[in-house]
Design a protein around this motif. Structure first.
Motif, PDB file in Angstrom:
ATOM      1  N   ASP A   1       0.833  -1.192   0.000  1.00 18.97           N
ATOM      2  CA  ASP A   1       0.000   0.000   0.000  1.00 18.97           C
ATOM      3  C   ASP A   1       0.879   1.259   0.000  1.00 18.97           C
ATOM      4  OD1 ASP A   1      -1.416   2.076   2.061  1.00 18.97           O
ATOM      5  OD2 ASP A   1      -2.894   1.068   0.780  1.00 18.97           O
ATOM      6  N   GLN A   2       0.609   2.178  -0.908  1.00 16.60           N
ATOM      7  CA  GLN A   2       1.436   3.395  -1.040  1.00 16.60           C
ATOM      8  C   GLN A   2       1.400   4.266   0.222  1.00 16.60           C
ATOM      9  OE1 GLN A   2       3.710   4.105  -3.396  1.00 16.60           O
ATOM     10  NE2 GLN A   2       3.232   2.082  -4.146  1.00 16.60           N
TER      11      GLN A   2
ATOM     12  N   ILE B   1       3.868   2.717   2.543  1.00 14.31           N
ATOM     13  CA  ILE B   1       5.226   3.059   2.108  1.00 14.31           C
ATOM     14  C   ILE B   1       5.560   4.493   2.504  1.00 14.31           C
ATOM     15  CG2 ILE B   1       6.682   3.505   0.082  1.00 14.31           C
ATOM     16  CD1 ILE B   1       5.511   1.028  -1.200  1.00 14.31           C
ATOM     17  N   ALA B   2       4.623   5.399   2.330  1.00 18.93           N
ATOM     18  CA  ALA B   2       4.852   6.797   2.704  1.00 18.93           C
ATOM     19  C   ALA B   2       5.092   6.923   4.206  1.00 18.93           C
ATOM     20  CB  ALA B   2       3.676   7.657   2.269  1.00 18.93           C
TER      21      ALA B   2
ATOM     22  N   PRO C   1       9.653   9.112  -0.312  1.00 17.27           N
ATOM     23  CA  PRO C   1       8.969   7.888  -0.726  1.00 17.27           C
ATOM     24  C   PRO C   1       8.883   7.699  -2.239  1.00 17.27           C
ATOM     25  CG  PRO C   1       7.362   9.519  -0.065  1.00 17.27           C
ATOM     26  CD  PRO C   1       8.727  10.094   0.239  1.00 17.27           C
TER      27      PRO C   1
ATOM     28  N   THR D   1       9.174   0.875  -3.940  1.00 21.70           N
ATOM     29  CA  THR D   1       8.240  -0.171  -4.354  1.00 21.70           C
ATOM     30  C   THR D   1       7.838  -1.085  -3.205  1.00 21.70           C
ATOM     31  OG1 THR D   1       9.973  -1.752  -4.892  1.00 21.70           O
ATOM     32  CG2 THR D   1       9.285  -0.229  -6.643  1.00 21.70           C
TER      33      THR D   1
END
Length: 73
Positions: A3-4, A7-8, A18, A22
Protein backbone atom coordinates in the motif's frame (compact mmCIF):
# COMPACT_ATOMS: atom_id res chain seq x y z
CA UNK A 1 2.43 -4.61 -3.97
CA UNK A 2 2.55 -2.71 -0.73
CA UNK A 3 0.00 0.00 0.00
CA UNK A 4 1.44 3.39 -1.04
CA UNK A 5 0.18 5.06 2.16
CA UNK A 6 2.09 2.47 4.17
CA UNK A 7 5.23 3.06 2.11
CA UNK A 8 4.85 6.80 2.70
CA UNK A 9 4.55 6.19 6.45
CA UNK A 10 7.67 4.02 6.52
CA UNK A 11 9.54 6.59 4.41
CA UNK A 12 8.55 9.25 6.93
CA UNK A 13 9.86 7.10 9.78
CA UNK A 14 13.13 6.61 7.88
CA UNK A 15 13.24 10.29 6.93
CA UNK A 16 13.57 9.51 3.21
CA UNK A 17 11.66 10.48 0.08
CA UNK A 18 8.97 7.89 -0.73
CA UNK A 19 9.12 8.63 -4.48
CA UNK A 20 10.08 5.53 -6.39
CA UNK A 21 9.87 3.14 -3.45
CA UNK A 22 8.24 -0.17 -4.35
CA UNK A 23 8.39 -2.01 -1.05
CA UNK A 24 11.05 -4.46 -2.22
CA UNK A 25 13.92 -2.31 -0.93
CA UNK A 26 15.84 -3.72 2.01
CA UNK A 27 15.70 -1.69 5.18
CA UNK A 28 19.47 -1.63 5.56
CA UNK A 29 19.87 -0.19 2.03
CA UNK A 30 17.53 2.66 2.86
CA UNK A 31 19.45 3.76 5.94
CA UNK A 32 18.07 5.18 9.17
CA UNK A 33 16.61 1.79 10.19
CA UNK A 34 17.78 2.14 13.77
CA UNK A 35 16.32 1.68 17.24
CA UNK A 36 14.32 4.92 17.03
CA UNK A 37 12.83 3.88 13.67
CA UNK A 38 11.95 0.46 15.10
CA UNK A 39 10.17 2.01 18.09
CA UNK A 40 8.35 4.46 15.82
CA UNK A 41 7.30 1.62 13.50
CA UNK A 42 5.96 -0.43 16.45
CA UNK A 43 3.95 2.58 17.62
CA UNK A 44 2.62 3.19 14.09
CA UNK A 45 1.65 -0.49 13.70
CA UNK A 46 -0.26 -0.35 16.98
CA UNK A 47 -1.94 3.01 16.37
CA UNK A 48 -2.78 2.69 12.67
CA UNK A 49 -3.20 -1.07 12.20
CA UNK A 50 -4.11 -2.26 15.71
CA UNK A 51 -1.25 -4.74 15.49
CA UNK A 52 1.37 -5.66 18.07
CA UNK A 53 4.71 -6.46 16.45
CA UNK A 54 7.25 -8.52 18.38
CA UNK A 55 10.99 -8.07 18.43
CA UNK A 56 11.45 -11.45 16.75
CA UNK A 57 9.16 -10.40 13.91
CA UNK A 58 11.09 -7.16 13.44
CA UNK A 59 14.45 -8.93 13.45
CA UNK A 60 13.18 -11.22 10.66
CA UNK A 61 11.88 -8.31 8.55
CA UNK A 62 14.29 -7.39 5.77
CA UNK A 63 12.19 -5.22 3.42
CA UNK A 64 9.38 -2.70 3.49
CA UNK A 65 7.12 -5.48 2.16
CA UNK A 66 8.11 -7.59 5.18
CA UNK A 67 7.02 -4.74 7.46
CA UNK A 68 3.75 -4.47 5.53
CA UNK A 69 3.11 -8.16 6.08
CA UNK A 70 3.57 -7.64 9.81
CA UNK A 71 0.63 -5.24 9.87
CA UNK A 72 -1.54 -7.36 7.60
CA UNK A 73 -1.03 -5.67 4.22
Amino acid sequence: MTDQAFIASVAEILEIDPAGLTGAETLTELGNWDSLAVITFVAMADANYNTVVSGDQLRAAQTINDLAALVGL
